[in-house]
Design an enzyme around this catalytic site. Sequence first.
Site, short mmCIF file in Angstrom:
data_model
loop_
_atom_site.label_atom_id
_atom_site.label_comp_id
_atom_site.label_asym_id
_atom_site.label_seq_id
_atom_site.Cartn_x
_atom_site.Cartn_y
_atom_site.Cartn_z
N GLY A 71 0.84 -1.20 0.00
CA GLY A 71 0.00 0.00 0.00
C GLY A 71 0.87 1.24 0.00
O GLY A 71 2.07 1.18 0.30
N LEU A 72 0.24 2.35 -0.33
CA LEU A 72 0.95 3.63 -0.38
C LEU A 72 1.50 4.02 1.01
O LEU A 72 0.96 3.57 2.02
CB LEU A 72 -0.03 4.73 -0.83
CG LEU A 72 -0.37 4.79 -2.31
CD1 LEU A 72 -1.64 5.62 -2.52
CD2 LEU A 72 0.80 5.38 -3.10
N PRO A 73 2.51 4.88 1.04
CA PRO A 73 2.92 5.41 2.34
C PRO A 73 1.72 6.14 2.97
O PRO A 73 1.00 6.87 2.27
CB PRO A 73 4.02 6.43 1.99
CG PRO A 73 4.49 6.06 0.62
CD PRO A 73 3.34 5.39 -0.06
N SER A 75 -0.96 4.66 4.07
CA SER A 75 -2.22 3.93 3.89
C SER A 75 -2.64 3.21 5.18
O SER A 75 -3.81 2.87 5.35
CB SER A 75 -2.11 2.92 2.73
OG SER A 75 -1.05 2.03 2.95
N GLY A 76 -1.68 2.95 6.07
CA GLY A 76 -2.02 2.31 7.35
C GLY A 76 -1.38 0.95 7.55
O GLY A 76 -1.75 0.21 8.47
N LYS A 77 -0.39 0.61 6.75
CA LYS A 77 0.24 -0.73 6.83
C LYS A 77 0.83 -0.97 8.23
O LYS A 77 0.54 -1.98 8.88
CB LYS A 77 1.36 -0.87 5.78
CG LYS A 77 0.90 -0.68 4.35
CD LYS A 77 2.04 -0.86 3.36
CE LYS A 77 3.17 0.15 3.50
NZ LYS A 77 2.78 1.56 3.26
N THR A 78 1.66 -0.03 8.69
CA THR A 78 2.34 -0.23 9.97
C THR A 78 1.35 -0.22 11.13
O THR A 78 1.40 -1.10 12.00
CB THR A 78 3.39 0.89 10.18
OG1 THR A 78 4.19 0.97 9.01
CG2 THR A 78 4.26 0.62 11.39
N SER A 145 6.09 -2.24 -1.33
CA SER A 145 6.08 -3.20 -2.45
C SER A 145 5.31 -2.62 -3.65
O SER A 145 4.25 -3.14 -4.01
CB SER A 145 5.43 -4.52 -2.03
OG SER A 145 5.73 -4.86 -0.72
N1 LIG Z 1 11.45 7.73 -1.48
C1 LIG Z 1 10.71 7.02 -0.64
N2 LIG Z 1 9.65 6.33 -1.11
C2 LIG Z 1 8.90 5.59 -0.25
N3 LIG Z 1 9.14 5.49 1.09
C3 LIG Z 1 10.20 6.18 1.59
C4 LIG Z 1 11.02 6.96 0.76
N4 LIG Z 1 11.99 7.52 1.54
C5 LIG Z 1 11.78 7.10 2.79
N5 LIG Z 1 10.71 6.29 2.84
C6 LIG Z 1 10.25 5.59 4.06
O1 LIG Z 1 10.56 4.21 3.85
C7 LIG Z 1 9.40 3.40 4.09
C8 LIG Z 1 9.17 2.45 2.91
O2 LIG Z 1 10.06 1.40 2.95
P1 LIG Z 1 9.68 0.03 2.24
O3 LIG Z 1 10.81 -0.87 2.54
O4 LIG Z 1 8.33 -0.41 2.70
O5 LIG Z 1 9.61 0.42 0.69
S1 LIG Z 1 9.67 -0.53 -0.59
O6 LIG Z 1 8.73 -1.64 -0.37
O7 LIG Z 1 11.04 -1.03 -0.73
O8 LIG Z 1 9.27 0.31 -1.73
C9 LIG Z 1 8.21 4.33 4.16
O9 LIG Z 1 7.45 3.86 5.25
P2 LIG Z 1 5.87 3.73 5.21
O10 LIG Z 1 5.37 5.14 5.24
O11 LIG Z 1 5.58 2.98 6.48
O12 LIG Z 1 5.43 3.00 4.00
C10 LIG Z 1 8.80 5.71 4.37
O13 LIG Z 1 8.72 6.03 5.73
N1 LIG Z 2 -8.62 2.54 9.10
C1 LIG Z 2 -7.35 2.86 9.33
N2 LIG Z 2 -6.40 1.90 9.32
C2 LIG Z 2 -5.10 2.21 9.54
N3 LIG Z 2 -4.65 3.47 9.77
C3 LIG Z 2 -5.56 4.47 9.79
C4 LIG Z 2 -6.93 4.20 9.56
N4 LIG Z 2 -7.59 5.37 9.62
C5 LIG Z 2 -6.67 6.32 9.88
N5 LIG Z 2 -5.43 5.79 9.99
C6 LIG Z 2 -4.20 6.57 10.28
O1 LIG Z 2 -3.39 6.58 9.09
C7 LIG Z 2 -2.02 6.65 9.44
C8 LIG Z 2 -1.29 5.52 8.74
O2 LIG Z 2 0.09 5.61 9.00
P1 LIG Z 2 1.06 4.35 8.88
O3 LIG Z 2 0.47 3.19 9.61
O4 LIG Z 2 2.43 4.81 9.29
O5 LIG Z 2 1.00 4.06 7.32
P2 LIG Z 2 2.05 3.26 6.42
O6 LIG Z 2 2.76 2.28 7.29
O7 LIG Z 2 1.21 2.60 5.36
O8 LIG Z 2 2.97 4.29 5.85
C9 LIG Z 2 -1.93 6.57 10.95
O9 LIG Z 2 -1.80 7.87 11.48
C10 LIG Z 2 -3.30 5.97 11.34
O10 LIG Z 2 -3.72 6.36 12.62
#
Ligand SMILES: Nc1ncnc2c1ncn2[C@@H]1O[C@H](COP(=O)(O)OS(=O)(=O)O)[C@@H](OP(=O)(O)O)[C@H]1O
Ligand SMILES: Nc1ncnc2c1ncn2[C@@H]1O[C@H](COP(=O)(O)OP(=O)(O)O)[C@@H](O)[C@H]1O
Length: 244
Positions: A71-73, A75-78, A145
Amino acid sequence: MNLIIITAFVRTLGQSMPYLSILTHEEPWVNDVHTRLFSIFIYLFLGGCVIHRYFLEKMNGHKSGVVWFTGLPGSGKTTLAIEVEKRLLQEGIRCTIIDGDRLRKRLNHDLGFTETDRMENLRRAAVISLMFIEAGVLVLAPLISPFDSSRAIIKQHFNSEDFTELYVKCSLEVCERRDPKGMYRLAREGTLLNFTGVSAPYEAPSQPDIVVDTENFSLEYCVDFLTDYVLSNYKIETQKENDL
Ligand SMILES: Nc1ncnc2c1ncn2[C@@H]1O[C@H](COP(=O)(O)OS(=O)(=O)O)[C@@H](OP(=O)(O)O)[C@H]1O
Ligand SMILES: Nc1ncnc2c1ncn2[C@@H]1O[C@H](COP(=O)(O)OP(=O)(O)O)[C@@H](O)[C@H]1O
């Protein structure tokens, strides 16, 4: 030569003792003598590695595998992975999180965000996941991913029944509004390059095994939904539970 064979046999028997004791005690699923003998035969002649996971899963009461979040950054994965892990641990499921962000700070600090580096990042995450699977653990793997092609390659690392592709669905607009780490802002300003959704592509999966829509459903609902999915797909019903 005979001595070597006998030593190997005794060793294997020794290593198998913990499992053999399980087979002969308090396990309703092995309470007939044929099952016991068959299991002992398989252990001795097919070797520990084949049967090891089978026993671990029986002991744990659940199957191992990986739920691969994409999912997008933002989106709520973590967030989802952390909450679901808590719930699964309460249910007695041995699970762990392999998170892209944390992995990159530790093992993968040599990797950036080019397509090649992302592929290598995911490959390493898959290899670590496999090791946990062999240890009987259920892995939650929240990593962006972003590419169809790399997800297809990752999938090939696993037996199909061990792999669940989970799409954490949320529009770019909402993810950007959430911007939990302030990265979208940096990407829009041009400070952060190659950022998924802004300056690097995200290809949503066309046929994920499960979709969690975090845009239209609350966190609580999504956690319940995903926990129920995992429990119904990974928990092994015991004879006692079936009898109730
Ligand atoms: N350029 C760029 N693009 C995307 N994400 C970035 C970038 N730079 C740093 N980050 C941080 O790294 C987290 C994503 O790492 P991933 O290992 O999940 O990425 S990937 O699957 O290899 O594409 C991602 O975390 P999430 O927000 O939890 O998805 C970001 O916090
Ligand atoms: N239904 C939901 N499921 C997961 N996160 C949610 C939802 N609604 C709102 N959020 C908020 O969206 C944000 C997602 O952040 P994060 O989990 O770091 O995303 P990711 O790991 O995909 O980058 C958090 O602040 C979380 O509280």
